[in-house]
Motif scaffolding. Structure first.
Motif, short mmCIF file in Angstrom:
data_model
loop_
_atom_site.label_atom_id
_atom_site.label_comp_id
_atom_site.label_asym_id
_atom_site.label_seq_id
_atom_site.Cartn_x
_atom_site.Cartn_y
_atom_site.Cartn_z
N ASN A 119 0.90 1.42 -5.98
CA ASN A 119 0.63 0.88 -4.65
C ASN A 119 -0.15 1.86 -3.79
O ASN A 119 -1.05 1.47 -3.03
CB ASN A 119 1.94 0.52 -3.94
N TYR A 128 0.82 -1.22 0.00
CA TYR A 128 0.00 0.00 0.00
C TYR A 128 0.85 1.27 0.00
O TYR A 128 0.32 2.37 0.17
CB TYR A 128 -0.94 0.01 1.21
N ARG A 180 -3.80 1.75 -4.30
CA ARG A 180 -4.42 0.44 -4.11
C ARG A 180 -5.60 0.53 -3.15
O ARG A 180 -6.65 -0.09 -3.35
CB ARG A 180 -3.38 -0.56 -3.60
#
Length: 666
Positions: free
Chosen positions: A192, A186, A195
């Protein structure tokens, strides 16, 4: 036929069809705490009745413990949410519920909870308490809370939900590299960091179904050093399109951003370029894009749509200021629209102080359904003395109720102090207010007589049934040696056009002194500002205070103070300190002026006397009520009202509200 055909054409957002392109975005009101209240329903009902196409309600909490806003955190809130959706639907508008988690922006003082975020970085505003970084299981739990809250919104009858990925709340905190320092799946690269948001959307679709419209409010640029810019947010927008988002409402910045986003210093439509950039990134998709921030006139909205910069127009405070804005625009009655001038006095200033929403130009905000403009039982002859904001509003409301109203203004121009307040750079919208107040009073049927001085004898001759005294204020002349010297002038005179020398000392660091300093600095004058208290601009609203002080810094104004902005509002204190630090401004207050000399100003600070050289000395030490006529008329007029600054000098908000209330009372 409407003069704004694109603005009033229908549009599909997923399976939802809105009747026009006007979206009212979520704006915290302070009218509800967890449960939907009658006040909140009446507030939104007025905007639906006024013709908005889509009304976004929020912010709405997705987990328990955040009941200082409305909540969708458990099933017990569904009945109230259903009532709210039904009220909005009854007038033909569609509605979405904006789902929210504050993350590190949580008001710990209210909740007593430990704040959480993507990482353990404390915010520079609100509680400033260091948050705990969420674990992956906790992230999954919050994703589920968003999805379940969306399910409740659907069950309650809302047409869509919106996730707030702007302003600096939890979703923003995951998106931004400034607040997300994680090293797991994350954190790190943008794919990321987004996400969390994408998984919220995906899980929500599993709960509400693939055809239920999902929207997202995004900051097209975080306006934070090191934060996401339009380049990164285009990537986020494309990713949202891939997971099935139906619309993106594009705004700018976070609450902690260092540039103005919502004040009158922002040009009308100043952030449309962000929506245009997101729309370009979404070319070839079915995702609708809304443009936001300072779009307060239908002509501008129509141009934005026709030029293809956005599909929808987000109007928040414009619909607070005038809930009937859409209907008036559709009917071509543009002159009748009450324009939001982005003063922030009734909205953001109050909300950040923990007070409920109101509006300077619309005193009826929050009183929908309770206060109505109804015909007077007995028609009266009403005399209003003074053509400033209080007098104009009192005259308008009295005339709308059927009274025969004459307004007399000693000057040749209506507007009062608004005509001075609109002179400094960035304050021009106050001139818009002055013009509209005068126009709306005339259209209500008020007979206006300018260049007419009113005294007790004239009142006796006119023999009105009721008199409203709105004669404003006068500048204070301090008891200082040398105050009578020819190079000493009042700030009001300077803003009125009086010329001053190249080197100016301003005595008084309140709002008038600071804005006068900004004005003179913009004219190339060398300005020094002296304030006897421990702060400058202390009477300026917290939303705009840092902007004013930053303008002074950029203009080369030297501010002598002994404290470092300890009084500044929670959203601005660190901004001001950082701006001053970076600009090298020397800060000293507690500077007491002892005398005005031919060559400048003698003042004492830190126990030492110092002469500040000046070609001109400008006084800005406050104002006093111009109450002579009111005192003279007491006991001689059966129905006498005193409103605005001639009662007590304050802000335009209080003046307009008092005038409005008196006009409804007569």
């Amino acid at each position: 036929m409407t003069p704004f055909p694109t603005l009033f054409s229908p549009l599909s957002i997923g399976r939802m069809v809105v009747r026009n392109r006007i979206v009212m975005p979520a704006l915290t009101t302070g009218y509800a705490f967890g449960e939907v209240t009658e006040q909140l329903k009446r507030y939104f009902e007025a905007r639906a009745r006024g013709g908005a196409g889509l009304i976004v309600v929020g912010i709405a909490a997705v987990e328990p413990g955040l009941e200082y806003v409305i909540s969708a955190a458990d099933d017990s809130y569904i009945p109230g949410l259903r009532e709210l959706a039904e009220v909005i639907h009854a007038h033909g508008a569609k509605t979405a519920l904006q789902l929210w988690h504050p993350g590190r922006y949580e008001y710990v003082e209210l909740t007593g909870r430990e704040p959480v975020s993507a990482s353990d970085l404390p915010p520079p505003i609100f509680s400033r308490v260091k948050p705990r970084a969420l674990t992956v299981p906790e992230i999954k739990k919050i994703e589920e809370e968003f999805a379940q809250a969306a399910g409740r919104a659907k069950e309650a009858g809302f047409d869509a939900v919106e996730f707030i990925g702007s302003a600096g709340y939890l979703i923003s905190q995951f998106l931004s590299p400034v607040t997300n320092r994680r090293t797991d799946e994350y954190g790190g690269p943008l794919e990321n960091r987004m996400r969390f948001l994408l998984e919220i959307v995906e899980r929500t679709k599993e709960v509400v179904g693939k055809d239920f419209p999902l929207m997202c409010r995004l900051s097209g640029d975080e306006l934070i050093p090191g934060g996401n810019t339009l380049k990164e947010m285009k990537v986020v927008a494309r990713a949202l399109a891939e997971v099935g988002i139906s619309a993106i409402n594009v705004t700018a910045g976070w609450h902690e951003s260092r540039v103005p986003m919502i004040t009158m210093e922002v040009p009308r439509g100043g952030y449309v370029y962000l929506a245009e950039g997101i729309k370009e990134a979404l070319r070839g998709t079915e995702v609708r894009v809304a443009a936001s921030n300072r779009i307060n006139e239908p002509g501008l909205a129509e141009r934005i749509l026709r030029e293809g910069k956005a599909d929808l127009i987000s109007m928040g405070r414009a619909l607070v200021a005038d809930p009937d804005f859409p209907r008036k625009a559709r009917e071509g009655r543009v002159e009748d629209i009450v324009t939001c001038i982005a003063c922030c006095q009734g909205c953001f200033d109050r909300l950040f102080e923990g007070k409920p929403l109101t509006c300077m130009v619309n005193p009826g905000v929050g009183r929908e359904g309770k206060v109505k403009v109804e015909p007077a039982e007995k028609k009266k002859n009403v005399l209003v003395v003074g053509g400033g904001p209080a007098g104009l509003k009192a005259a308008q409301m009295a005339a709308l109720r059927g009274h025969r109203v004459v307004l007399c203004e000693e000057d040749g121009e209506l507007g009062g102090q608004l005509n001075l307040a609109c002179v400094p750079p960035g304050r021009e919208e106050l001139g818009t207010l002055a013009r509209e107040l005068a126009l709306h009073a005339r259209k209500a049927g008020v007979e206006i007589r300018t260049n007419t001085r009113v005294d007790a004898r004239l009142v006796e001759e006119m023999a009105p049934d009721a008199v409203v005294v709105a004669t404003g204020a006068l500048p204070v002349v301090p008891s200082l040696p040398g105050v009578e010297l020819p190079h000493v002038v009042q700030a009001w005179e300077v803003l009125g056009g009086r010329e001053v020398g190249g080197k100016v000392v301003i005595v008084g660091g309140g709002g008038v002194g600071c804005y006068t300093a900004h004005y003179l600095a913009s004219k190339g004058r060398e300005v020094t500002l002296l304030e006897m208290l421990g702060k400058v601009a202390g009477d300026v609203g917290i939303t705009t205070r840092w902007i004013l002080r930053e303008n002074l810094r950029r203009g080369g104004v030297r501010i002598f103070t002994s404290t470092r902005a300890g009084d500044v509002g929670i959203t601005t204190r660190w901004i001001l300190r950082e701006n001053l630090r970076r600009g090298g401004v020397r800060i000293f207050t507690s500077t007491r002026v002892k005398a005005i000399l031919p060559e400048g100003v003698l003042a004492e600070r830190e126990g030492r006397e110092e002469v500040f050289p000046a070609d001109s000395v400008v006084l800005a030490v406050g104002s006093r009520p111009n109450s002579g006529l009111a005192e003279e008329l007491r006991g001689k007029v059966e129905e006498l009202y005193v409103v605005g600054d001639c009662s007590q000098p304050r802000k335009a908000l209080e003046a307009i509200h008092e005038g409005w209330e008196v006009g409804l009372r007569i």
